[in-house]
Scaffold this active site. Structure first.
Site, PDB file in Angstrom:
ATOM      1  N   CYS A 120       0.858  -1.184   0.000  1.00  0.00           N
ATOM      2  CA  CYS A 120       0.000   0.000   0.000  1.00  0.00           C
ATOM      3  C   CYS A 120       0.893   1.232   0.000  1.00  0.00           C
ATOM      4  O   CYS A 120       1.842   1.303   0.776  1.00  0.00           O
ATOM      5  CB  CYS A 120      -0.884  -0.020   1.240  1.00  0.00           C
ATOM      6  N   HIS A 162      -9.121  -3.954  -1.711  1.00  0.00           N
ATOM      7  CA  HIS A 162      -8.133  -3.176  -0.952  1.00  0.00           C
ATOM      8  C   HIS A 162      -8.484  -1.689  -0.982  1.00  0.00           C
ATOM      9  O   HIS A 162      -8.511  -1.019   0.054  1.00  0.00           O
ATOM     10  CB  HIS A 162      -6.733  -3.433  -1.540  1.00  0.00           C
ATOM     11  N   GLU A 163      -8.764  -1.173  -2.181  1.00  0.00           N
ATOM     12  CA  GLU A 163      -9.076   0.259  -2.321  1.00  0.00           C
ATOM     13  C   GLU A 163     -10.407   0.592  -1.655  1.00  0.00           C
ATOM     14  O   GLU A 163     -10.560   1.644  -1.045  1.00  0.00           O
ATOM     15  CB  GLU A 163      -9.094   0.666  -3.802  1.00  0.00           C
ATOM     16  N   HIS A 166     -10.112   1.335   1.916  1.00  0.00           N
ATOM     17  CA  HIS A 166      -9.648   2.697   2.234  1.00  0.00           C
ATOM     18  C   HIS A 166     -10.828   3.648   2.421  1.00  0.00           C
ATOM     19  O   HIS A 166     -10.771   4.571   3.219  1.00  0.00           O
ATOM     20  CB  HIS A 166      -8.752   3.243   1.120  1.00  0.00           C
TER      21      HIS A 166
END
Ligand code: CO
Length: 196
Positions: A120, A162-163, A166
Site C-alpha cells: 500500500c 483493498h481500495e 480505504h
C-alpha cells in the site's frame, strides 16, 4: 474497457499529489459519497491517476491523498520499465494502460477466496499476505455519473477490495492478526520518526 479512451489522456498530464502515510487520521475515516460530478471531480481523478502511475501503484483511493470521498482509481495492467534519460537521470517508461475510475463503489457479490501479498502506498515497505474474496461484483459510477457494474477476479478483485477498504477507513494492517498488526504499526511509526 468502457470509458477507457475518455480517461487515457489523464495518464500523461496532471499534478503529483502528496500521498499520506500511516498513521494519518484521514486514513482511518469513513469517506463520504460523491454527489457532484463536475470538473473538480474530473481534475481530482486525473491527478490521482497521474500520481498512481508515478508512485508507482496499482491503485489509489481518495483518502490516501487527503480527500474524504468515496472514489478510487486502479490499473492492474500497465507495465513499467526503468530507463535512463539523456541527462543521466533514472526515469520510468510506462505502457499498456488500462486506467479505471470507481466512484461510490459498492461490492455486491463476493465468492471464493484468494491470498495475495499486498502492499500500500500509505504503508511504505509493508508487504503482507491478506485473504480476500476471489471474485466480486462491484457497482459504481463513472466520471459522467453513469451507473456501471463490473465482475472482477484475481488481482483486479483483490485491488478493488483493498481500495474499497480505504473508503471505510480500513488499511491492510487491519486485515492482519493483532500481533502482526501491532508489530508493523510500531515499525511504521518508528520509520516515520526517523525520516523527520
Ligand atoms: Co492502499
Amino acid at each position: 474497457m468502457d470509458n477507457h479512451d475518455h480517461i487515457s489522456k489523464y495518464i500523461f498530464e496532471g499534478n503529483l499529489l502528496k500521498i499520506l502515510t500511516f498513521p494519518h487520521a484521514v486514513l482511518a475515516k469513513v469517506a463520504e459519497p460523491v454527489t457532484v460530478f463536475d470538473e473538480n471531480l474530473r481534475l481530482l481523478c486525473k491527478n490521482m491517476l497521474y500520481t498512481m502511475y508515478r508512485s508507482p501503484g496499482v491503485g489509489l483511493a481518495a483518502p490516501q491523498v487527503g480527500i474524504g470521498l468515496r472514489l478510487f482509481v486502479i490499473d492492474v495492467e500497465y507495465e513499467r520499465k526503468k530507463k535512463i534519460t539523456s541527462d543521466g537521470k533514472e526515469d520510468y517508461e510506462l505502457s499498456n494502460f488500462d486506467p479505471q475510475i470507481f466512484i461510490n463503489p459498492k461490492i455486491k457479490k463476493s465468492e471464493g477466496s484468494i491470498v495475495y501479498q499486498e502492499g500500500c502506498l500509505s504503508l511504505p515497505g509493508i508487504y503482507e499476505e491478506v485473504q480476500r474474496s476471489h471474485n466480486i461484483e462491484v457497482e459504481y459510477f463513472n466520471l459522467d455519473g453513469e451507473p456501471k457494474t463490473m465482475r472482477a477476479e484475481d488481482l483486479l478483485s483483490v485491488c478493488i477490495q483493498h481500495e474499497n477498504d480505504h473508503l471505510d477507513g480500513i488499511v491492510l494492517l487491519d486485515r492482519l492478526s493483532q500481533l502482526k498488526r501491532n508489530l508493523l504499526k510500531k515499525r511504521l511509526i518508528k520509520q516515520k520518526k526517523v525520516k523527520k
